[in-house]
Design a protein around this motif. Sequence first.
Motif, short mmCIF file in Angstrom:
data_model
loop_
_atom_site.label_atom_id
_atom_site.label_comp_id
_atom_site.label_asym_id
_atom_site.label_seq_id
_atom_site.Cartn_x
_atom_site.Cartn_y
_atom_site.Cartn_z
N TYR A 104 27.71 -39.75 -96.31
CA TYR A 104 27.30 -38.41 -96.30
C TYR A 104 26.70 -38.07 -95.54
O TYR A 104 26.01 -36.94 -94.72
N GLU A 105 25.69 -39.23 -94.90
CA GLU A 105 24.57 -39.39 -93.86
C GLU A 105 25.11 -39.50 -93.45
O GLU A 105 24.67 -39.33 -91.99
N ASN A 106 26.85 -39.95 -92.49
CA ASN A 106 27.23 -40.45 -91.52
C ASN A 106 27.56 -38.93 -90.49
O ASN A 106 28.67 -39.83 -89.81
N PHE A 107 27.54 -38.14 -90.98
CA PHE A 107 27.69 -36.88 -90.30
C PHE A 107 28.35 -37.16 -89.17
O PHE A 107 28.84 -36.22 -88.17
N ASP A 108 27.13 -37.17 -88.65
CA ASP A 108 26.42 -37.39 -87.23
C ASP A 108 27.19 -38.25 -86.41
O ASP A 108 27.21 -38.81 -85.07
N LYS A 109 28.01 -39.41 -86.98
CA LYS A 109 27.76 -40.51 -86.30
C LYS A 109 29.30 -40.67 -86.38
O LYS A 109 30.09 -41.79 -85.27
N THR A 147 36.84 -42.53 -85.72
CA THR A 147 36.73 -40.70 -85.38
C THR A 147 36.68 -40.48 -86.97
O THR A 147 36.36 -41.03 -87.73
N GLY A 148 37.15 -39.15 -87.00
CA GLY A 148 37.38 -38.72 -88.88
C GLY A 148 38.06 -37.51 -88.20
O GLY A 148 37.77 -36.56 -86.96
N TRP A 149 37.78 -36.56 -89.62
CA TRP A 149 37.97 -35.32 -89.58
C TRP A 149 37.39 -34.90 -90.49
O TRP A 149 36.96 -34.90 -91.51
N ALA A 150 38.01 -32.95 -90.29
CA ALA A 150 36.94 -32.17 -90.68
C ALA A 150 38.11 -30.54 -90.96
O ALA A 150 38.08 -30.18 -90.27
N ASP A 151 38.54 -31.14 -92.44
CA ASP A 151 39.67 -30.18 -93.04
C ASP A 151 39.06 -28.61 -92.88
O ASP A 151 38.60 -28.67 -94.18
#
Length: 384
Positions: free
Chosen positions: A344-349, A280-284
């Motif tokens: 940076y290239e893992n955005f879609d993952k 999972t991740g975050w985009a703030d």
Amino acid sequence: MNAFLKSCTALTVALTFSGQAIAQVKELGKGEGEVNIVAWPGYIERGETDKNYDWVTAFEKESGCKVNVKTANTSDEMVSLMNEGGFDLVTASGDASLRLVAGKRVQPINTDLIPSWKTVDDRLKDAPWFTVDKVHYGVPYQWGPNILMYNTDVFKEAPKSWNVVFEEMKLPDGKSNKGRVQAYDGPIHIADAANYLMFHKPELGIKDPYELNEDQYKAALDLLRTQRTLVGRYWHDAAIQVDDFQNEGVVASGSWPYQVNTLVAAKKPVASTVPQEGVTGWADTTMMEADAAHPNCAYMWLEHSLSPKVQGDVSAWFGSLPVVPAACKGNELLGDEGCKTNGYENFDKIKFWKTPVSKCASQNDQCVPYYRWVSDYIGVIGGR
């Protein structure tokens, strides 16, 4: 707590908004002398920890706006602080941002007043966690993954699975993981359990870890109850987790790149990995309070926050990714390979945090809403 649960109840149905919202600020005036910001730890630095990392001092000199920061360790804490009032801006993650919009605690942003808006990564400009009916309720700040942090003395090779924190087992040093792992002290951690089950139990039919029907939700809670027997401490304070890895025998946990960078800089035996199940991740998003007392200083900060220098410095310090692609090159602290290193290239993952609602696309509008996540996760932590 009752007030907080009531605020969550508003999200038991799909988020709805009446009318077309309009940005409140039409033009900028003179700065009011200060700006009050709620932020994640490590997000706003003035050189006090390391003199090389300071993106506040120059702003204060140029704008005349003193920056006052209140750190918050969870999204729920951020929402509570914004509900109390007295702040101008908040660096909200996706599991808080739409709650703030639905609760009318933040205002639409006039992007025409932010010249650097045009430099924002196109993947983020209209992201659904802060854009409603084509109206932007904030400015992207940073993004990144929730990684698995581990002790390299115990794990000579990076763990391939999140099972080291979800299932009881002997670790490579021959000792049990019981009492030596941690988990995040926030209801959104239920999504991490759901993400694990997506990979290992496809028969559950989980398509989105934030969209869970009753059966899927129960399976996630059962996994978390197992994890409860392993966890030595639930963490929400980054500094305390850093200390636990240094002094309390913790060897594996979900974490942020910030803690990893801090420990590596201190030459501790720590590394991080993205396990096979994904993350999972975050985009703030920096969002502006609906009744901000210092709107001019707030807009000045929003513009400042998008400068390539600031974006690159924050990324270097926190281990996150910039929302301005130009920051990936020419930044002395981040380095030209820094964005690649940070993923940076893992955005879609990355399965980015978002607020669970009852009306959800993947489960025929039969999902468990966030207020249940809140109360049930409290129960899990309490041993119920």
